[in-house]
Scaffold this motif. Structure first.
Motif, PDB file in Angstrom:
ATOM      1  N   ALA A  52      18.411  40.802 -32.400  1.00  0.00           N
ATOM      2  CA  ALA A  52      17.173  40.515 -31.885  1.00  0.00           C
ATOM      3  C   ALA A  52      16.880  40.495 -30.431  1.00  0.00           C
ATOM      4  N   TYR A  53      15.742  40.930 -30.047  1.00  0.00           N
ATOM      5  CA  TYR A  53      15.282  40.911 -28.680  1.00  0.00           C
ATOM      6  C   TYR A  53      14.203  40.212 -28.294  1.00  0.00           C
ATOM      7  N   SER A  54      13.969  39.416 -27.381  1.00  0.00           N
ATOM      8  CA  SER A  54      12.726  38.494 -27.090  1.00  0.00           C
ATOM      9  C   SER A  54      12.640  38.443 -25.429  1.00  0.00           C
ATOM     10  N   TYR A  55      11.472  38.267 -25.179  1.00  0.00           N
ATOM     11  CA  TYR A  55      11.421  37.717 -23.547  1.00  0.00           C
ATOM     12  C   TYR A  55       9.861  37.008 -23.579  1.00  0.00           C
ATOM     13  N   ILE A  56      10.099  36.526 -22.426  1.00  0.00           N
ATOM     14  CA  ILE A  56       8.698  35.729 -22.214  1.00  0.00           C
ATOM     15  C   ILE A  56       7.821  36.416 -21.039  1.00  0.00           C
ATOM     16  N   ASP A  57       6.612  36.525 -21.540  1.00  0.00           N
ATOM     17  CA  ASP A  57       5.682  37.372 -20.566  1.00  0.00           C
ATOM     18  C   ASP A  57       4.875  36.160 -19.657  1.00  0.00           C
ATOM     19  N   GLY A  81      -3.406  21.046 -12.695  1.00  0.00           N
ATOM     20  CA  GLY A  81      -3.349  21.365 -14.235  1.00  0.00           C
ATOM     21  C   GLY A  81      -2.158  21.715 -14.738  1.00  0.00           C
ATOM     22  N   THR A  82      -2.364  22.282 -16.385  1.00  0.00           N
ATOM     23  CA  THR A  82      -1.185  22.432 -17.050  1.00  0.00           C
ATOM     24  C   THR A  82      -1.776  23.913 -17.896  1.00  0.00           C
ATOM     25  N   GLY A  83      -0.838  24.621 -18.459  1.00  0.00           N
ATOM     26  CA  GLY A  83      -1.225  25.910 -19.225  1.00  0.00           C
ATOM     27  C   GLY A  83      -1.611  26.907 -18.649  1.00  0.00           C
ATOM     28  N   ALA A  84      -1.947  27.913 -19.437  1.00  0.00           N
ATOM     29  CA  ALA A  84      -2.217  29.076 -18.784  1.00  0.00           C
ATOM     30  C   ALA A  84      -3.630  29.239 -18.321  1.00  0.00           C
ATOM     31  N   GLY A  85      -4.256  30.110 -17.326  1.00  0.00           N
ATOM     32  CA  GLY A  85      -5.756  30.022 -16.860  1.00  0.00           C
ATOM     33  C   GLY A  85      -5.734  29.951 -15.454  1.00  0.00           C
ATOM     34  N   SER A  86      -7.018  30.153 -15.021  1.00  0.00           N
ATOM     35  CA  SER A  86      -7.068  29.813 -13.446  1.00  0.00           C
ATOM     36  C   SER A  86      -7.184  28.451 -12.979  1.00  0.00           C
ATOM     37  N   GLY A  91      -6.186  29.282  -4.576  1.00  0.00           N
ATOM     38  CA  GLY A  91      -6.034  29.215  -6.269  1.00  0.00           C
ATOM     39  C   GLY A  91      -5.233  30.482  -6.445  1.00  0.00           C
ATOM     40  N   GLY A  92      -5.183  30.425  -8.061  1.00  0.00           N
ATOM     41  CA  GLY A  92      -4.570  31.547  -8.843  1.00  0.00           C
ATOM     42  C   GLY A  92      -4.890  31.594 -10.141  1.00  0.00           C
ATOM     43  N   GLU A  93      -4.277  32.227 -10.812  1.00  0.00           N
ATOM     44  CA  GLU A  93      -4.358  32.510 -12.284  1.00  0.00           C
ATOM     45  C   GLU A  93      -2.789  32.596 -12.909  1.00  0.00           C
ATOM     46  N   VAL A  94      -2.644  31.939 -14.101  1.00  0.00           N
ATOM     47  CA  VAL A  94      -1.209  31.802 -14.672  1.00  0.00           C
ATOM     48  C   VAL A  94      -1.421  32.524 -15.856  1.00  0.00           C
ATOM     49  N   THR A  95      -0.673  33.670 -16.441  1.00  0.00           N
ATOM     50  CA  THR A  95      -0.840  34.332 -17.816  1.00  0.00           C
ATOM     51  C   THR A  95       0.631  34.042 -18.235  1.00  0.00           C
ATOM     52  N   ALA A  96       0.479  33.738 -19.574  1.00  0.00           N
ATOM     53  CA  ALA A  96       1.613  33.237 -20.324  1.00  0.00           C
ATOM     54  C   ALA A  96       1.722  33.777 -21.938  1.00  0.00           C
ATOM     55  N   ASP A  97       2.721  33.776 -22.512  1.00  0.00           N
ATOM     56  CA  ASP A  97       2.600  33.906 -24.002  1.00  0.00           C
ATOM     57  C   ASP A  97       2.065  32.698 -24.492  1.00  0.00           C
ATOM     58  N   PRO A  98       1.361  32.843 -25.501  1.00  0.00           N
ATOM     59  CA  PRO A  98       0.678  31.570 -26.336  1.00  0.00           C
ATOM     60  C   PRO A  98       1.829  30.513 -26.537  1.00  0.00           C
ATOM     61  N   ASP A  99       2.966  30.925 -26.836  1.00  0.00           N
ATOM     62  CA  ASP A  99       4.042  30.064 -27.366  1.00  0.00           C
ATOM     63  C   ASP A  99       4.753  29.327 -26.091  1.00  0.00           C
TER      64      ASP A  99
END
Length: 290
Positions: A213-218, A271-276, A237-245
């Protein structure tokens, strides 16, 4: 392959050899195309539907095995990958980002690129994606799978042996593993994405054939330009992009008078989570470079 309500397949006829047949589910199967007339047969293989047509590999007289497409009425051979009577030795085909990817050989002996990764967009002639094993030798990509928006496959670059590679459709393919040290082979096949991981059969001299098995976090963070600068504050400011999980517990900016600031320096929490996000940089000293 099922196309336009019919099942297409390769079958042998005593007088025609191996050719393309179809079955409508009611009437007896029928010869669809006699690609190489006579008893030689075209050895139709790798059938799949792409871009509204049936695409496959077939032999024809004076040409060898090349890529063909069929729309139910017109049979067309695509521009030759291996000119002349040589064959491309195509491998598994997979659709990725609206294009058809496959392995094929171009050149024999000490010429050409060997067996490498190719692409067909449904309009233009098939094209070489990358010469992973530079020169006339082959990287032999044989198995393919799609995981987190990228195409994964096995390949040998001549340095690390057979290992796991990936391609995003834009940038050059990149190697992502070195399981078998040095030039030893890590043979891979049968890729499946399942519950956030890429599973496949892998073979090494140490373990034999086993399930891997192979996995990585985007995950990426980009920052914007600084604005609203005063003697003691600024806006950024900025933006965070991340896998939904992926659980992003905090986002913000760090700043310092030294390079590469960390949470040990001044920082904001926005704040928390992905997004701007927008950040206020406060407590700055006038006439100071940050």
């Amino acid at each position: 392959a099922v196309y336009n309500g019919k099942l297409y397949f390769q079958a042998v006829d005593p007088d025609l050899g191996w050719e393309l047949f179809s079955y409508d589910g009611v009437n007896p199967p029928v010869l669809e195309q006699d690609i190489w007339p006579g008893s030689r047969g075209s050895n139709v293989a790798r059938l799949r539907v792409f871009n509204g047509k049936l695409v496959f590999q077939a032999l024809s007289e004076g040409v060898g095995a090349e890529l063909w497409e069929y729309d139910g009425a017109t049979l067309t051979m695509l521009p030759e990958i291996e000119p002349g009577t040589g064959s491309t030795n195509m491998g598994e085909m997979i659709e990725f980002n609206g294009k058809l990817y496959f392995s094929a050989r171009e050149g024999w002996g000490n010429t050409g690129h060997g067996n490498e990764l190719w692409v067909y967009d449904g309009v233009n002639a098939p094209a070489l994606v990358a010469d992973i094993y530079p020169g006339y030798k082959s990287s032999h990509p044989l198995s393919f799978g799609i995981y987190k928006g990228k195409l994964y496959f096995d390949a040998d670059d001549g340095v690390y042996g057979k290992e796991l590679w990936r391609y995003d459709g834009v940038n050059p393919p990149e190697r992502v593993s070195d399981v078998a040290p040095g030039s030893a082979w890590f043979s891979l096949q049968s890729f499946f994405a399942y519950k956030g991981k890429l599973y496949f059969r892998g073979y090494t001299d140490e373990f034999g054939a086993e399930l891997w098995a192979y996995s990585y976090i985007d995950f990426t963070v980009t920052t914007g330009s600084v604005s609203g600068v005063t003697a003691v504050s600024a806006q950024c400011g900025g933006e965070v992009t991340a896998d939904p999980d992926m659980n992003v517990t905090a986002r913000g900016m760090c700043w310092s008078t030294s390079p590469n600031p960390t949470l040990a320096d001044s920082y904001s929490e926005d704040g928390t989570g992905a997004g701007s996000f927008s950040s206020s940089l406060t407590g700055l000293e006038p006439a100071t470079v940050y």
